[in-house]
Design a protein around this motif. Structure first.
Motif, PDB file in Angstrom:
ATOM      1  N   HIS A   1       0.840  -1.198   0.000  1.00  0.00           N
ATOM      2  CA  HIS A   1       0.000   0.000   0.000  1.00  0.00           C
ATOM      3  C   HIS A   1       0.878   1.252   0.000  1.00  0.00           C
ATOM      4  O   HIS A   1       0.629   2.203  -0.761  1.00  0.00           O
TER       5      HIS A   1
ATOM      6  N   THR B   1       1.183   3.942  -3.168  1.00  0.00           N
ATOM      7  CA  THR B   1       0.766   5.320  -2.901  1.00  0.00           C
ATOM      8  C   THR B   1       1.877   6.299  -3.276  1.00  0.00           C
ATOM      9  O   THR B   1       1.631   7.323  -3.936  1.00  0.00           O
TER      10      THR B   1
ATOM     11  N   SER C   1       1.194   8.688  -6.560  1.00  0.00           N
ATOM     12  CA  SER C   1       1.045  10.089  -6.166  1.00  0.00           C
ATOM     13  C   SER C   1       2.064  10.932  -6.897  1.00  0.00           C
ATOM     14  O   SER C   1       1.749  12.040  -7.376  1.00  0.00           O
TER      15      SER C   1
ATOM     16  N   ASP D   1      -7.406  -0.355  -3.780  1.00  0.00           N
ATOM     17  CA  ASP D   1      -7.690   0.727  -2.833  1.00  0.00           C
ATOM     18  C   ASP D   1      -6.855   1.972  -3.150  1.00  0.00           C
ATOM     19  O   ASP D   1      -7.361   3.095  -3.135  1.00  0.00           O
TER      20      ASP D   1
ATOM     21  N   GLU E   1      -8.293   5.635  -4.272  1.00  0.00           N
ATOM     22  CA  GLU E   1      -8.042   6.824  -3.459  1.00  0.00           C
ATOM     23  C   GLU E   1      -7.457   7.952  -4.302  1.00  0.00           C
ATOM     24  O   GLU E   1      -7.755   9.134  -4.075  1.00  0.00           O
TER      25      GLU E   1
END
Length: 610
Positions: A446, A450, A454, A481, A485
């Motif tokens: 995760h 991310t 990002s 997920d 997001e």
């Protein structure tokens, strides 16, 4: 030229020999390299100044390579090939003198030790060849100090009436004037011979003891002298498996992956490695090395083109294979009937033959890697992946993530990128994972995803068409997920779950909607998926090991699993310093007390992981 440049991209950064080929297949030039990719690539740089080199490059239509265990072996193989092939550009550009030997006479009551270059006409033992005259002269100087065997010319020896200066400085026992008995002198000669044969470690142990004593007495200058002598001694003692005056064999190395097979045949004649040739037989499904050779060898020897030799190919005395073949006796009998003489098929070999087998295997693996990286193979695999995934648009960019750690220590995530030309290593990234529960792979995945996406969104960088996650439903859920997001919806997500027994070819693909897909073992699409998954795994493990070693803040050697202070000390003492340990081959490392062949392989891999 485009095909040559594509081949250059697939060359390994390993020591070896390269052969430049003309349009008719003839050898134009033979060279050796410490790093094949860098050395061969340098010929094609625009700023090449030498007119002769430019003339050579203009005639090059192909390149063949043979990987060796060390630069020294490459140097010796280069010598053999130059003499056998007589390439025109070697004759113009390279010094073709023979390599030096250490000569020990046998006809005399008091034998002589000497430097030798040229024909072997004198009666005695010739040790070598060695890669340079400087190393041989330094070694003779050291052996003179250790064993005091005479090195004077026979004419000088027969006419002496009193000891010379060599006796005064304790480098000779003055057999010329009877200061030593024939029996005592013979023992010194025997020790010299045994050492040069690589069968005597007493001299090394003696130097190690002297170096340790000098260090303990804070006499570091003398300790440095012993260290340098030890390093020189190790260079002389190195086993040179490329050139041996015994043995004629065909040595087979086999590399097999779901995407293909490479069989490399290394030719050894009279102890000289003459290079080899790679073959790429078709692969249907999963095939074991035993099955590949059982099918390949009869074709190679019994269906050879007429005219290569009396019975087909030139038949050596031995056929050496990496695995034992169940039908070896049957094949040997068939070969005997076709060629009219006996051949021995062996798989359990030692010393020089084991080194030949290792060389053949290394070249097979390199050949397969180069073939799989070929642009044509990559394009076919991308097209097949588009088909099996039923995508309207072509796949132009893929990324794959993997996690690596040891019991939660030094967790590292890897991201590898493939485009239409294969691995795009300039876009690879690693992520040091912090602030999670040690061993929590889901949290690590995760965090890595991310941070990666990002940054891509912030920089407005190109997103992949497909994102592969090395893992099953749980790992894939983390990717779902994270992208939700971040508001990323155009990337297709696929999890790669290993099959039963982690066996290649049995992988299952998982999709976010719960669907699964299993591809056949011979599917080009599956081979591409396996390639990117294995590359992500390799990149993650390499990063993890580097981080773990740095975190422990110990020596380069102590960061290697299985190497603690005692073994580190043994390695340093045995080779005389870390630099000598770095240049040692796996075989050299395995000669150190307490270092097994398996551990030697691990040490060598760790020291050369970059």
């Amino acid at each position: 030229m485009a095909a040559l440049r594509a081949q250059l991209r697939t060359l390994p950064q390993l020591p070896g020999v390269y052969r430049m080929l003309a349009a008719d297949g003839g050898v134009l030039y033979v060279g050796k390299a410490k790093a094949l990719k860098s050395r061969v690539g340098s010929y094609f740089l625009k700023q090449v100044a030498s007119p002769k080199t430019r003339a050579l490059v203009e005639r090059i239509h192909g390149i063949e390579i043979t990987i060796t265990a060390s630069e020294t072996e490459a140097l010796l193989m280069e010598q053999t090939l130059i003499k056998a092939l007589k390439p025109p550009y070697n004759i113009l550009l390279r010094d073709d003198k023979s390599y030096p030997y250490v000569f020990l006479s046998e006809a005399d009551t008091f034998p002589r030790l000497a430097f030798h270059r040229g024909g072997k006409r004198q009666k005695g033992r010739y040790f070598g060849p060695f890669p340079g005259s400087g190393a041989v002269r330094d070694s003779l100087n050291l052996l003179q100090k250790l064993f005091q065997v005479r090195q004077c010319e026979d004419s000088t020896f027969r006419n002496r009436e009193r000891p010379c200066l060599q006796y005064q400085i304790k480098r000779c026992r003055a057999p010329c004037v009877g200061y030593v008995s024939a029996d005592d002198y013979r023992r010194d000669v025997d020790n010299t011979r045994l050492f040069l044969e690589g069968r005597n470690e007493e001299v090394t142990d003696n130097l190690i003891a002297r170096m340790s004593m000098a260090s303990e007495a804070l006499d570091f200058e003398r300790a440095a002298v012993y260290r340098d002598q030890l390093a020189a001694l190790r260079r002389v003692q190195e086993q040179q498996f490329v050139l041996r005056d015994v043995g004629s064999a065909d040595v087979f190395g086999v590399a097999a992956q779901p995407g293909g097979v490479c069989v490399h045949v290394l030719q050894v004649r009279d102890g000289h490695v003459l290079g080899g040739k790679a073959w790429y037989p078709p692969l249907f499904g999963e095939t074991a090395v035993t099955d590949i050779l059982t099918e390949f060898l009869p074709s190679y020897y019994l269906q050879a083109a007429v005219g290569e030799a009396a019975g087909g190919r030139e038949l050596p005395r031995e056929i050496i294979t990496p695995v034992e073949l169940p039908e070896a006796a049957l094949l040997a009998e068939a070969v005997r009937q076709q060629y009219g003489r006996e051949v021995e098929i062996r798989s359990r070999v030692r010393e020089a033959r084991a080194a030949w087998l290792e060389m053949a295997q290394r070249n097979a693996e390199s050949g397969l890697a180069s073939t799989l990286a070929n642009r044509g193979h990559i394009a076919q695999r991308f097209a097949d992946l588009q088909r099996v995934l039923e995508r309207d648009a072509p796949v132009t960019r893929m990324e794959c993530f993997d996690i690596s750690h040891t019991m939660g220590e030094a967790t590292v995530a890897s991201c590898v990128v493939f485009d239409g030309q294969g691995p795009k290593k300039s876009d690879y990234r690693r992520f040091n994972i912090e602030g999670i529960t040690p061993g929590d792979d889901y949290a690590a995945m995760h965090q890595a995803l991310t941070r990666r996406y990002s940054r891509l969104l912030k920089d407005e960088a190109v997103l992949p068409d497909i994102l592969f996650i090395d893992g099953g439903k749980g790992q894939l859920a983390q990717a779902v997920d994270v992208l939700a997001e971040l508001g990323v919806h155009q990337v297709q997500l696929i999890g790669i779950a290993k099959g039963e027994g982690r066996k290649p070819g049995l992988e299952t693909l998982h999709f976010p909607d719960g669907g699964t897909l299993s591809l056949s073992a011979d599917s080009p699409a599956l081979h591409l998926i396996q390639h990117i998954r294995d590359e992500a795994h390799r990149f993650a493990i390499t990063g993890h090991r580097e981080r773990r070693a740095k975190a422990r803040r110990t020596s380069t050697l102590e960061g290697i699993p299985g190497v603690g202070p005692t073994r580190r000390r043994a390695l340093i003492q045995h080779f005389g310093g870390l630099q000598e340990v770095m240049r040692a081959s796996e075989r050299d490392l395995a000669t150190v007390p307490g270092i097994s062949a398996t551990l030697a392989q691990a040490i060598h891999a760790a020291l050369h992981s970059h």
